[in-house]
Design a protein around this motif. Structure first.
Motif, PDB file in Angstrom:
ATOM      1  N   GLU A  58       0.815  -1.207   0.000  1.00 31.60           N
ATOM      2  CA  GLU A  58       0.000   0.000   0.000  1.00 31.60           C
ATOM      3  C   GLU A  58       0.855   1.266   0.000  1.00 31.60           C
ATOM      4  O   GLU A  58       0.516   2.250  -0.655  1.00 31.60           O
ATOM      5  N   GLU A  59       1.973   1.217   0.713  1.00 34.51           N
ATOM      6  CA  GLU A  59       2.834   2.396   0.737  1.00 34.51           C
ATOM      7  C   GLU A  59       3.484   2.623  -0.634  1.00 34.51           C
ATOM      8  O   GLU A  59       3.558   3.750  -1.114  1.00 34.51           O
ATOM      9  N   LEU A  60       3.950   1.553  -1.261  1.00 31.87           N
ATOM     10  CA  LEU A  60       4.519   1.685  -2.598  1.00 31.87           C
ATOM     11  C   LEU A  60       3.490   2.238  -3.586  1.00 31.87           C
ATOM     12  O   LEU A  60       3.794   3.137  -4.382  1.00 31.87           O
ATOM     13  N   ASN A  61       2.286   1.702  -3.539  1.00 30.78           N
ATOM     14  CA  ASN A  61       1.237   2.172  -4.447  1.00 30.78           C
ATOM     15  C   ASN A  61       0.918   3.639  -4.202  1.00 30.78           C
ATOM     16  O   ASN A  61       0.714   4.415  -5.148  1.00 30.78           O
ATOM     17  N   GLU A  62       0.883   4.034  -2.938  1.00 31.95           N
ATOM     18  CA  GLU A  62       0.584   5.431  -2.614  1.00 31.95           C
ATOM     19  C   GLU A  62       1.694   6.359  -3.100  1.00 31.95           C
ATOM     20  O   GLU A  62       1.428   7.407  -3.695  1.00 31.95           O
ATOM     21  N   LEU A  63       2.936   5.975  -2.850  1.00 30.14           N
ATOM     22  CA  LEU A  63       4.054   6.803  -3.306  1.00 30.14           C
ATOM     23  C   LEU A  63       4.049   6.918  -4.825  1.00 30.14           C
ATOM     24  O   LEU A  63       4.329   7.999  -5.378  1.00 30.14           O
ATOM     25  N   TRP A  64       3.733   5.825  -5.500  1.00 31.48           N
ATOM     26  CA  TRP A  64       3.665   5.839  -6.954  1.00 31.48           C
ATOM     27  C   TRP A  64       2.571   6.792  -7.440  1.00 31.48           C
ATOM     28  O   TRP A  64       2.790   7.636  -8.321  1.00 31.48           O
ATOM     29  N   GLN A  65       1.390   6.676  -6.845  1.00 35.34           N
ATOM     30  CA  GLN A  65       0.264   7.504  -7.264  1.00 35.34           C
ATOM     31  C   GLN A  65       0.500   8.986  -6.981  1.00 35.34           C
ATOM     32  O   GLN A  65       0.039   9.862  -7.729  1.00 35.34           O
ATOM     33  N   GLN A  66       1.240   9.266  -5.913  1.00 37.29           N
ATOM     34  CA  GLN A  66       1.530  10.663  -5.559  1.00 37.29           C
ATOM     35  C   GLN A  66       2.801  11.177  -6.239  1.00 37.29           C
ATOM     36  O   GLN A  66       3.265  12.272  -5.936  1.00 37.29           O
ATOM     37  N   GLU A  67       3.349  10.379  -7.158  1.00 39.94           N
ATOM     38  CA  GLU A  67       4.525  10.757  -7.946  1.00 39.94           C
ATOM     39  C   GLU A  67       5.720  11.112  -7.057  1.00 39.94           C
ATOM     40  O   GLU A  67       6.462  12.054  -7.327  1.00 39.94           O
ATOM     41  N   GLN A  68       5.881  10.314  -6.011  1.00 40.68           N
ATOM     42  CA  GLN A  68       7.046  10.460  -5.150  1.00 40.68           C
ATOM     43  C   GLN A  68       8.200   9.634  -5.723  1.00 40.68           C
ATOM     44  O   GLN A  68       7.976   8.665  -6.442  1.00 40.68           O
ATOM     45  N   PRO A  69       9.437  10.024  -5.428  1.00 34.41           N
ATOM     46  CA  PRO A  69      10.585   9.346  -6.038  1.00 34.41           C
ATOM     47  C   PRO A  69      10.774   7.912  -5.556  1.00 34.41           C
ATOM     48  O   PRO A  69      10.970   7.660  -4.369  1.00 34.41           O
ATOM     49  N   LEU A  70      10.701   6.993  -6.490  1.00 35.61           N
ATOM     50  CA  LEU A  70      10.992   5.585  -6.242  1.00 35.61           C
ATOM     51  C   LEU A  70      12.206   5.256  -7.103  1.00 35.61           C
ATOM     52  O   LEU A  70      12.108   5.163  -8.329  1.00 35.61           O
TER      53      LEU A  70
END
Length: 212
Positions: A58-70
């Protein structure tokens, strides 16, 4: 044993297709993490593993959706390391979006969701300003550990940080002495010792090169 040439390794942003492998790498790296054990483990190993996988997913999906740096660390085309950052540009801690709370609640339970938010809030309160980010996850595949990749991945994160005109630096909570030593070797300072829940650790901080 032959050493792979440096140009074989590269740091690039993850794509949606990389998220499943990234989640697996993070899970393997964090399954014995003191903080996750403290907030997710209730005596049942299977339940703990399910909750940890759900929290990471869920955290990965949220960071992805919010365009945070992965940031992915690749050996050729093979993903072997991951670093995930959350910045001040999105709500963190007790200000988390309701949909994140709901999904995390379903996957880990209310107490665990509260614990995750409280951890972020505790970190934010100790950072030098509200223009700082948090290094949420940094992990290597088990087979790639103790080969120098950890330091290279940290350097990739710091290079990214230095290029951000509105970011003053990055904080990371560390409860493992060897991990703390590695971060400090690469420019992090020990900002303060702190206790989050039942876990003692250090808040380390990297001062980014904020552009005027």
């Amino acid at each position: 044993m032959e050493t792979a040439p440096l140009e074989q390794y590269r740091a690039v942003y993850l794509t949606a297709d990389d998220l499943r492998i990234a989640a697996s790498i993070i899970y393997n790296a964090y399954q014995n993490d003191a903080y996750f054990l403290a907030i997710l483990f209730s005596g049942d190993k299977v339940s703990y593993e399910q909750k940890l996988r759900a929290a990471i997913r869920e955290e990965l999906n949220e960071l992805w959706q919010q365009e945070q740096p992965l940031i992915g660390w690749f050996d050729g085309d093979r993903l072997i390391g991951v670093a995930c950052i959350i910045t001040h540009q999105v709500p963190i801690g007790e200000s988390r979006y309701w949909h994140w709370r709901f999904k995390m609640l379903l996957g880990t339970g209310w107490k665990s969701t509260q614990g995750l938010m409280q951890k972020e809030t505790s970190i934010i309160e100790q950072l030098p300003s509200d223009q700082c980010g948090i290094l949420q996850f940094i992990a290597l595949a088990p087979s790639e550990q103790h080969k120098g990749h950890g330091g290279q991945l940290i350097e990739a994160v710091l290079s990214w940080c230095d290029e951000q005109p509105k970011l003053e630096g990055l904080g990371v909570f560390v409860s493992n002495d060897s991990h703390s030593h590695l971060f400090q070797q690469h420019g992090f300072i020990n900002l303060t010792s702190m206790k989050i829940g039942d876990v003692d650790g250090d808040l380390l901080f990297y001062h980014g090169q904020l552009s005027e």
